[in-house]
Design an enzyme around this catalytic site. Sequence first.
Site, mmCIF file in Angstrom:
data_model
loop_
_atom_site.group_PDB
_atom_site.id
_atom_site.type_symbol
_atom_site.label_atom_id
_atom_site.label_comp_id
_atom_site.label_asym_id
_atom_site.label_seq_id
_atom_site.Cartn_x
_atom_site.Cartn_y
_atom_site.Cartn_z
ATOM 1 C CE LYS A 135 -3.360 -2.694 -0.318
ATOM 2 N NZ LYS A 135 -4.471 -3.168 0.468
HETATM 3 C C1 LIG Z 1 -5.482 -4.210 0.755
HETATM 4 C C2 LIG Z 1 -6.947 -4.087 0.700
HETATM 5 C C3 LIG Z 1 -7.782 -4.514 1.752
HETATM 6 C C4 LIG Z 1 -7.299 -5.312 2.939
HETATM 7 O O1 LIG Z 1 -6.212 -4.824 3.572
HETATM 8 P P1 LIG Z 1 -5.211 -5.837 4.341
HETATM 9 O O2 LIG Z 1 -4.389 -4.885 5.147
HETATM 10 O O3 LIG Z 1 -4.433 -6.554 3.300
HETATM 11 O O4 LIG Z 1 -6.045 -6.737 5.175
HETATM 12 C C5 LIG Z 1 -9.132 -4.261 1.667
HETATM 13 N N1 LIG Z 1 -9.664 -3.648 0.604
HETATM 14 C C6 LIG Z 1 -8.914 -3.247 -0.436
HETATM 15 C C7 LIG Z 1 -9.572 -2.557 -1.578
HETATM 16 C C8 LIG Z 1 -7.532 -3.468 -0.429
HETATM 17 O O5 LIG Z 1 -6.794 -3.090 -1.488
#
Ligand SMILES: *Cc1c(COP(=O)(O)O)cnc(C)c1O
Length: 363
Positions: free
Chosen positions: A180
Site C-alpha cells: 500500500k
Molecule cells: C489491501 C486491501 C484490503 C485489505 O487490507 P489488508 O491490510 O491486506 O487486510 C481491503 N480492501 C482493499 C480494496 C484493499 O486493497
Amino acid sequence: MIGIAAPNIGSEEFDAVRKVLESGQLAQGPQVAQLEADFAAYCDSKFAIAVNSGTAALHASLVAAGVGPGDEVITTPYSFMATLNCILMVGATPVLADIDLATYNIDITKVAAAITPKTKAVIPVDLYGQPYNYDELRAVCEPKGIKIIEDACQAVGATYKGKKAGTLGDLGCLSLYATKNIMAGEGGIVITDNEDYARILKEFRQHGMSAQYEYVRLGYNYRMSDLHAAIAIQQLKKIEAFNQGRQKNAELLTEGLKDVKGLVLPVVAPDRTCAYNLYTMRATPEFALERDDFIAKLREKGIGAGAYYPKPLYAFQHTAKFGRAENFPHAETAATQVVSLPVHPLVSPKDIQTIIATIQELA
Ligand SMILES: *Cc1c(COP(=O)(O)O)cnc(C)c1O
C-alpha cells in the site's frame, strides 16, 4: 524487473524499530497510541484506531456500525476479496452493484436500485486510490439511515473536496499492508468522528474487553504491535512525498501512452485527487494484443505489470450465490481488460520511459 510495488524504507524506519526492540515493549503500547494521534491529526478526524490489517479494520467497522445477520450490505463486485469477506464475517448478506467503467468504482444508480428495507450499510471502495463520489452517496444513504463504510485501503492520502480518504463515510478503513502507499508490513487503521464507534472498535480489537478482564462483547485479537506502529509513524511523515511521486509517474505514463490505439487510460473525476496505489488502464479489443498476452510480454521484458483484478468477487465458490456474470457487464469487462503498471515512487523517470517505449513497441 520494475516491480508493481516496493516498500520504500529509509534509515528512519530501521532506527524506529531498533528503539522499540530496545525498549522491550513490543505489543500495543505507546507507539500505537502515537500512530493513532498522528493519523487523527493527518486526517483531521476525532479518532483513529489502529488494528493489525485493513481486513480487521473493515470487520471491526461493520461491527461498530451494528451490522449483523439479517442485514444487507451493498458493495462492489470489483475489488480485493476483503471488501466482501468482511460482510460474511459478521453474518450479513452482500448485495453487489455493478461499477462505473470510467472510475472502476461502484455505480451510484446501481446502489440506489439495490437498496431494500434490510440495507444497513454501503461499502464503497476508493479503488486504485481514487475516492468515490461521496456527496452523491450521502444523498442516497442519509435519508434512509444507511451507514457508509469507506474502504480506503488503496487511497491513503487521496482527497475528495479537500477531505482525506478515510474520513468520507461514517467509518473509513485504511491498510498498511506492504504494497500500500504507506506500509508497516501489515496493519490497518479505522477513522471515525463517532465516539461510540471508537469505543466499540477499541473493545473489538481486544476480545471485547472494556476494562481489565471485563468482556462486553465478542472480540478478536486485532491489536497492532508497537513494532509495526513504529514503522507506520515514520511512513506517515513521508506520505505526501510518496503520493506526489506516484502522481508524477502517473502523469508521465498518461502523457506517453495517450496516443496508443486501444488503451483506455485512467481518469481522475472532478473534485478529487488520486493516490494511485495502482495505475490501471484497459486493453480493449482494439489494442494489438489480448490482455493476458500483453501482461506476459511486459513481464518478459522486465516490467511487473498485473491484472488487478482478473475475476469479479462473485466468481468464487464461497461467493457464487451473490452474483452472476450477466448482471455485472462492467465488472466483467474490467476483469478481462485491466492492466496495472508500476507507478510507485521508486519507479524512476528512466523506468517510466522504458515502460512507455516497450508498450509503444508492442502496440
Ligand atoms: C489491501 C486491501 C484490503 C485489505 O487490507 P489488508 O491490510 O491486506 O487486510 C481491503 N480492501 C482493499 C480494496 C484493499 O486493497
